[in-house]
Design a protein around this motif. Sequence first.
Motif, PDB file in Angstrom:
ATOM      1  N   GLN A  26      12.254   4.440   0.758  1.00 49.62           N
ATOM      2  CA  GLN A  26      13.421   3.846   1.275  1.00 49.62           C
ATOM      3  C   GLN A  26      13.160   2.512   0.424  1.00 49.62           C
ATOM      4  OE1 GLN A  26      15.195   3.991   5.179  1.00 49.62           O
ATOM      5  NE2 GLN A  26      14.879   5.952   4.797  1.00 49.62           N
TER       6      GLN A  26
ATOM      7  N   ALA B  70       8.153   5.895  -1.014  1.00 48.01           N
ATOM      8  CA  ALA B  70       7.718   5.381  -0.056  1.00 48.01           C
ATOM      9  C   ALA B  70       7.625   5.964   0.707  1.00 48.01           C
ATOM     10  CB  ALA B  70       8.882   3.882   0.106  1.00 48.01           C
TER      11      ALA B  70
ATOM     12  N   LEU C 268       8.772  -0.726   4.347  1.00 48.38           N
ATOM     13  CA  LEU C 268       8.949  -0.324   5.128  1.00 48.38           C
ATOM     14  C   LEU C 268       9.672  -0.286   7.144  1.00 48.38           C
ATOM     15  CD1 LEU C 268      10.663   3.136   5.760  1.00 48.38           C
ATOM     16  CD2 LEU C 268       7.766   3.328   6.009  1.00 48.38           C
TER      17      LEU C 268
ATOM     18  N   HIS D 236       4.353  -1.048  -2.638  1.00 44.86           N
ATOM     19  CA  HIS D 236       4.215  -0.469  -1.243  1.00 44.86           C
ATOM     20  C   HIS D 236       2.431  -0.468  -1.193  1.00 44.86           C
ATOM     21  CE1 HIS D 236       7.975  -0.309   0.413  1.00 44.86           C
ATOM     22  NE2 HIS D 236       8.826   0.096  -1.315  1.00 44.86           N
TER      23      HIS D 236
END
Length: 335
Positions: free
Chosen positions: A86, A122, A91, A144
């Motif tokens: 995303q 992700a 997230l 991330h």
Amino acid sequence: MNPPVRVLFVVMPNSLALDWAGPAEALRIANDTLVARGAAPAFQVGFIGPEAEPSTSVGISLKGVAALPPIQSFGEQPTWVILLGQPGQRLDPHTPAMGQLLDWLRGFHAVPGQRELLCVCAGSLIAAHAGLLDHHEATTHHQHLQELRTVAPRCHAVGNRVFVESDGIWSSAGITTGIDLMLCRIADICGEPIAARVAETMVVALRRGPADPERSPFLTHRSHLHPLLHKLQDAIAEDPRAAWTLESMARMACVTPRHLSRLFLQHADLTPLEYLQRIRLSTAEAALRVGARVGQAADIAGFSSEVQLRRAWARLGQHETPPSEFRKRHAKETA
């Protein structure tokens, strides 16, 4: 005949479009290539999610996304569930759609070769929030990585890797690495020549991270765009046992032996016979891994004798141990 692998892309609101479009196209091309060669398609692709018409990261909406099926309905058919990334710095696991997906995923248990989880970019964070990455190795996009370590402290989060596998859970580092991951899985199911053809069609230079295994000769020396060489390389990869000579290769390519050698050096950075030797060596290595004796491996790969295999292994191989010791060691590792 083996059933096709069921591949389910989990499309969420705002999923990154290339995370599913790139890998899905690789699967389509693999199926088309197999059908063109008289074989059955190897993959059955579907799209599932909590919403039937989710928007995507680029603003366009999709239609016909099926509902999340009961996991027990997968049955015995090999199934890959693919989680997508995303946009954004973090997230958000608290949206209604994400909550529904996480509840569904908590009933998922990876079984290598039967029921597997593939995380693109992700998508690894979705798996982490569902508790699926505990005691597994995983990677994700570099921005991330710390988030992954925070969400799943019992996961071994690794950086600087294109993709990793851990007991049926695969994860890749970014948008385009999802294509790398899918090409690897296509090779696992269909063979490396098919994966090479898919990569050629997509004009993808296959990559690996610095900590990953060396690329197979089936997939190296193929980042050029010369169609004549690709055709010849396909023929060699599909039948390494054939009595290939420089002259027979040149006849297939409709050029002189000297010109073919020049083309190989220019576009593939090695000679035609060196390419043949590397393909045969990789074929012999694969045979040894599954328990073939050295003489059998030599015959399967197209070497004229066990001695010729041993000489090529010492000159071009990537292993310090001789073929017989390599076979024994691999047998112990897989016992």
